[in-house]
Design a protein around this motif. Sequence first.
Motif, PDB file in Angstrom:
ATOM      1  N   ASN A  67      22.752 -10.467  54.735  1.00 15.01           N
ATOM      2  CA  ASN A  67      22.450 -10.590  53.547  1.00 15.01           C
ATOM      3  C   ASN A  67      21.223 -11.185  53.188  1.00 15.01           C
ATOM      4  O   ASN A  67      20.433 -11.119  52.125  1.00 15.01           O
ATOM      5  CB  ASN A  67      23.407 -11.338  52.634  1.00 15.01           C
ATOM      6  N   ARG A 114      18.740  -8.158  46.465  1.00 14.95           N
ATOM      7  CA  ARG A 114      18.946  -8.202  47.805  1.00 14.95           C
ATOM      8  C   ARG A 114      19.099  -6.483  48.339  1.00 14.95           C
ATOM      9  O   ARG A 114      19.926  -6.474  49.285  1.00 14.95           O
ATOM     10  CB  ARG A 114      20.000  -9.001  48.391  1.00 14.95           C
ATOM     11  N   ARG A 140      18.242  -6.160  51.946  1.00 13.95           N
ATOM     12  CA  ARG A 140      18.667  -6.930  53.024  1.00 13.95           C
ATOM     13  C   ARG A 140      18.971  -6.113  54.484  1.00 13.95           C
ATOM     14  O   ARG A 140      19.155  -5.000  54.550  1.00 13.95           O
ATOM     15  CB  ARG A 140      19.826  -7.572  52.424  1.00 13.95           C
ATOM     16  N   ASN A 174      21.965  -3.733  54.663  1.00 16.15           N
ATOM     17  CA  ASN A 174      21.957  -2.669  53.739  1.00 16.15           C
ATOM     18  C   ASN A 174      20.757  -1.654  54.022  1.00 16.15           C
ATOM     19  O   ASN A 174      20.563  -0.518  53.412  1.00 16.15           O
ATOM     20  CB  ASN A 174      21.577  -3.127  52.463  1.00 16.15           C
TER      21      ASN A 174
END
Length: 521
Positions: free
Chosen positions: A292, A303, A306, A309
């Motif tokens: 995260n 985020r 992040r 992701n």
Amino acid sequence: MKLKINNRFSTELPADTDETNDTRQVKNACFSYVTPRIPSKPTLIHFSEEVAAMLGISTEETKSAEFTNVFSGKEILPDSRPYSMSYAGHQFGNWAGQLGDGRAIILAEIERQKQVYTLQLKGAGMTPYSRRADGLAVLRSSIREHLCSEAMFHLGVPTTRSLSLILTGDQVLRDVMYDGNPAYEKGAVVCRVAPSFIRFGNFELFSSQNDLKTLKTLADFTIKYHFPEIKENTPTSYVDFFQAVANKTREMIVHWQRVGFVHGVMNTDNMSILGLTIDYGPYGWLEDYNPNWTPNTTDRENRRYRFGNQAEIALWNLYQLANALYPLIKEAAPLESILQVFQAQYESDYLNMMRNKLGLSKAEEQDNQLIHILTENLQLTETDMTIFFRKLSLIKKEDAVEDAFELVKESFYKIEEVAEKTEDSWMYWFTQYLNRLQQESSSDTDRKVAMDKVNPKYVLRNYMSQLAIEAAEKEDYSLIEELHLLLKNPYQEQDEYQKWFAKRPDWAREKIGSSMLSCSS
């Protein structure tokens, strides 16, 4: 310096008819001619010998006033006309319209040994795309870009390169944290090098303007020079082009995840069509393994960018590129097919990458679960990603579980937390891992060699960059050189640099520049 100019981009693509540096909306043009700002006292503080040699510039030439003047923007290369590229983009998921090279100026494309390289100055003054900014860059961000470009290359991650880092002798006003406290900082210019700086956003711009003529011209140009394996002017040319971009993008993201790199600003205007890591702003490497984490203060709340992701954002960005190319293809199905397959291909590539990090040379059904448990365990308490995976190669098949665990203890920030809360989880995982190693035919020695080729010992942690920046602000550039040399061999032991194989120090945990960063530069 004798550089062979080969300005394909500015020769074959349409130019802006206005040749001033004034900010404006530009139509029906891939670029605008610009004039770099003349710095008051350019001073070379570092350069990459490798990149210079790649361009055919000798070490002796890098010491000349001509080198410093050209790569600071003070002088123009003979037979060249600097320009800035026009493009649009989605920023943090929102359409931003025209963006373009707001502080980047391409000096020229040069040809050497049948390769063409684009030389681009970052921080050399205003362009038509600067909007409300000044087009300049400061020393701190320029050091980070210069060091990281070369560090990523030697990690084996697709990236733009950096030739030189030059002080301009001018002061630049910046509000580092966007908190209403601007201050003057030293100005600097980096010369970035890549085969091309074409981005997803170049295609988005012309599609959004319904300028299909320029869109097609740009796509044909890109295929001709950067994807020569694609046959031009066929019904599938643009589909094949999109497939190639998707493949290169996926490969780049897998490399990011392998070394723990977080880009921080994966806007579509920061996505290279060649699958190169481009635009080093608020980037960072994971210290503790935290999916995260984002290094970008602007992204702190949502985020979006992040670490965990990045693959999803790459896919989202590819959807925007697909939308931009759709008018040339006029069929959604082939684009949708490529997008639908992307996630499955990424998951397969990611699994194989993680197998390599764990020293598993053959695929077994239980590997997915083994990797899932590992990534969960790494989050139970702060665990340094780089140190953990590097130490893992020391484990031998016949080790006891307790001995295997002992070998990685250095990667935990608070070993007492492990003893109190998570030791059972780790013992279970190491039991499964040691059992899995028994199925491998390779020797412990061979497995260690293979693992050490994909698990770096050294990465450019933010606190390392910050130390180099603070020294450079005092006109001490020795740490820039030390880190540059260290990161040329990130997979080697380099005992003389052992001090850099260490967890983030406590003082760097929350310090500006050593933890999160803003886009300010």
